[in-house]
Design an enzyme around this catalytic site. Structure first.
Site, PDB file in Angstrom:
ATOM      1  N   GLY A   7      97.318 101.431 122.085  1.00  0.00           N
ATOM      2  CA  GLY A   7      97.644 101.249 120.687  1.00  0.00           C
ATOM      3  C   GLY A   7      96.401 101.398 119.818  1.00  0.00           C
ATOM      4  O   GLY A   7      95.453 102.116 120.155  1.00  0.00           O
ATOM      5  N   SER A   8      96.387 100.674 118.710  1.00  0.00           N
ATOM      6  CA  SER A   8      95.369 100.911 117.681  1.00  0.00           C
ATOM      7  C   SER A   8      93.957 100.485 118.063  1.00  0.00           C
ATOM      8  O   SER A   8      93.002 100.884 117.400  1.00  0.00           O
ATOM      9  CB  SER A   8      95.781 100.210 116.383  1.00  0.00           C
ATOM     10  N   THR A   9      93.786  99.663 119.106  1.00  0.00           N
ATOM     11  CA  THR A   9      92.417  99.339 119.523  1.00  0.00           C
ATOM     12  C   THR A   9      91.680 100.598 119.975  1.00  0.00           C
ATOM     13  O   THR A   9      90.457 100.678 119.909  1.00  0.00           O
ATOM     14  CB  THR A   9      92.413  98.305 120.667  1.00  0.00           C
TER      15      THR A   9
END
Length: 631
Positions: A288-290
């Site tokens: 995801g966004s990490t």
């Protein structure tokens, strides 16, 4: 005359034979005495083994994590006792085993019978009680079993030992050759019937203790992290959770935690899926966004974006290869700087960064940051993750990879990569063992930081740090903000995949934080699998957990308040927080008299509270629940 000669000859022969006999006796009794004695003793020898003293496992400060405790084992020599049934009748009630099974074992025709498992690892009190009976032919061997002074702490990392004392999982398994020792032995001497020889003294054979393993783990940090995971599991009814705390400048792992945990002393009662899976290194999922931190760092290194002086318009989606790829904010973020793209975790903005990088450079940076291969941490069961194959890496795959979708990575890979992005650009190998200490107290093997390569420049790293601090002060990571400590970080919300399809409403939410943001000493990563009872966003669920962990462990890591922190402004909708009161020792009536406004959920039917989650002093939101447990 002839007879005298014969007599003389006989006398000489007699003298020669006598001399030869005396010489042989001298050779046997004096010169070869020890060798012959050892050969004879080997025929008479009956050994009662003492269990080996296995090396301890300690944390970086020498605090005991796994030790040993005395656990005697009984041995029986049938030839020395004419009444095995009577002996079994006396022993069985003390060690609480079936008398008939014990008697059957004691009636074996072997010269010595180890009464296991019935009388293996009994308590010292039981051994003393049995010894007082003075049963002929019954001997007590000294054994040791593993002891865990901190209970379940670190259980999924340290693993456990089996029936024979061999390591079967975790650190116990991976470093078994160092931890193993050889036990002492009492050597008894008997005849062929097993009767003790009165003229030969018993002997003692020394063993060698195992080496101790010193971990890089800080047990105090570990306790804080595991407590937070336990609270998150309770609050969000999650299926599992994990956490990593690492020093980005060295690769030393201060904490490695998985939930749920298990009791290593009774591992047989646990689900094998729990004790066989050390989640921070075993679990793979879409980050995801990490993962956007990698795309950001690569774009800055290649001078493809200007964080503050270049804008990007987000209408809520972007078209790639005929596919409409949406932003998490359906209506879009509109015109924004690239710094705001990072703060808002805007998918179309990161797709544009990936487009500018191009297929080859994006793939090269991802691999340079350590994805697609083991981190070589030395932790058992580490996975490699999955990246797109080159022939399957089209425009859509390139776009989704840029914002952390469609690939599979491990948590420890993410921590290793983010550490490189913020520490000045150097990729360090994570490691969990600091040194091996031999029985003599000296280090036989030491482990030091190992830099694999430089990925980005210090200048680029400084820009990444600045952007991540802005995410926490002004963006999606605001719930990780800590007064006085410059925290940076990035949220992550990844939809879970099953049978090649995304599962509706099932997510892994995460947050990766750094502190202090201007010169990081800590990288803290939290992931919660399938949380319920809340909006499933990393910024809502995982970010506040990371904020609390950083706030509490900062003094342990030598981090004090810093100047230059970006001030966080209150926004409409920001949660109202309060400090959890100490309710331990109170009754239900006493709690009621305090007229507390927060929700309290009671567990158990005892009179007084003996445990609470969250613990007192923890900061929690107004709508959160305090779980209290009675004795």
């Amino acid at each position: 005359m002839q007879s005298k000669k014969r007599l003389r000859a006989v006398f000489i022969i007699f003298i020669l034979l006598l001399g030869a006999t005396i010489g042989k006796l001298f050779h046997a009794q004096i010169i070869k005495h020890e060798w012959l004695k050892e050969r004879a003793q080997a025929n008479w020898d009956r050994e009662i083994p003492f269990g080996p003293v296995r090396g301890e496992i300690v944390d970086r400060h020498g605090k005991l994590i796994v030790g040993n405790e005395l656990a005697p084992t009984l041995y029986f020599m049938p030839a020395q006792n004419p009444d095995p049934e009577g002996a079994a009748a006396k022993i069985a009630p003390i060690i609480k085993v079936d008398q008939k099974k014990l008697a059957k074992k004691m009636n074996k025709k072997d010269y010595m019978v180890k009464l296991a498992p019935e009388a293996k690892n009994i308590s010292k009190a039981q051994a003393d009680e049995i010894s007082a009976l003075k049963i002929p032919g019954l001997y007590t061997g000294v054994d040791f079993m593993r002891s865990y002074p901190n209970g379940e702490l670190l259980s999924r990392l340290i693993g456990f030992t089996g029936y024979d004392g061999e390591g079967l999982a975790g650190i116990e398994y991976a470093y078994n050759e160092f931890l193993n020792g050889t036990g002492d032995k009492i050597r008894m001497y008997t005849d062929a019937r097993g009767i003790s020889l009165p003229h030969v003294d018993d002997d003692f054979k020394d063993g060698v203790e195992g080496s101790s393993v010193v971990l890089t783990i800080d047990s105090e940090i570990q306790k804080i992290v595991e407590r937070e995971l336990s609270q998150a599991m309770e609050k969000y009814d999650a299926s599992q959770a994990l956490a990593i705390v690492m020093n980005p400048k060295t690769g030393e792992l201060f904490s490695l935690a998985s939930a749920p945990s298990f009791d290593p002393a009774n591992y047989q009662d646990a689900n094998p899926d729990i004790y066989n899976r050390n989640l921070p290194v075993w679990m793979t999922f879409e980050p995801g966004s990490t993962f956007k931190i990698m795309t950001l760092a690569a774009s800055l290194e290649e001078n493809l974006i200007d964080l503050e002086n270049e804008t990007f318009n987000d209408p809520g989606y972007t078209m790639v290869g005929g596919a409409r790829l949406r932003c998490w904010k359906r209506e879009g973020h509109g015109h924004q700087t690239y710094l705001e793209v990072v703060e808002n975790s805007c998918n179309p903005g990161f797709i544009e960064m990936g487009r500018r990088l191009g297929e080859e450079k994006l793939s090269a940076y991802i691999r340079d940051f350590g994805f697609g291969e083991s981190t070589e941490s030395g932790i058992a069961g580490e996975a490699k993750g999955i990246l797109f194959a080159k022939d399957a890496f089209g425009p859509v795959e390139q776009a989704t990879t840029a914002f952390g979708q469609g690939i599979s990575v491990t948590p420890i890979q993410q921590v290793q990569a983010v550490a490189a992005a913020v520490n000045g650009g150097m990729l360090y190998k994570p490691y969990i063992v600091k040194e091996i200490i031999g029985p003599d107290g000296k280090a036989s093997q030491s482990y030091v930081p190992e830099m694999k390569r430089r990925v980005i420049s210090e200048e680029t790293s400084a820009q990444v740090r600045k952007a991540l601090e802005s995410v926490v002060a002004n963006g999606s990571g605001r719930n990780a903000y800590v007064d006085g400590i410059r925290v940076g970080g990035k949220t992550g919300t990844a939809q879970k995949v099953e049978d090649g399809k995304y599962k509706e409403g099932d997510y892994i939410v995460s947050f990766i934080g750094i502190a202090p943001a201007n010169d990081p000493e800590l990288v803290v990563y939290i992931a919660i699998d399938s949380p319920k009872n809340s909006v499933q966003f990393g910024g809502v669920i995982a970010a506040p957990i990371v904020g609390r962990i950083i706030d509490e462990i900062a003094p342990l890591a030598g981090i004090s308040a810093q100047k230059g922190q970006i001030e966080k402004e209150y926004r409409w909708g920001d949660p109202i927080t309060f400090e959890v009161p100490d309710l331990k020792g109170l009754t239900k009536d006493e709690v009621a008299k305090q007229q507390l406004t927060m929700r309290i959920e009671w567990h158990g039917d005892g009179k007084k509270i003996n445990k609470q989650l969250p613990i007192s002093g923890t900061e929690m939101n107004e709508e959160d629940v305090i779980h209290v447990y009675t004795d």
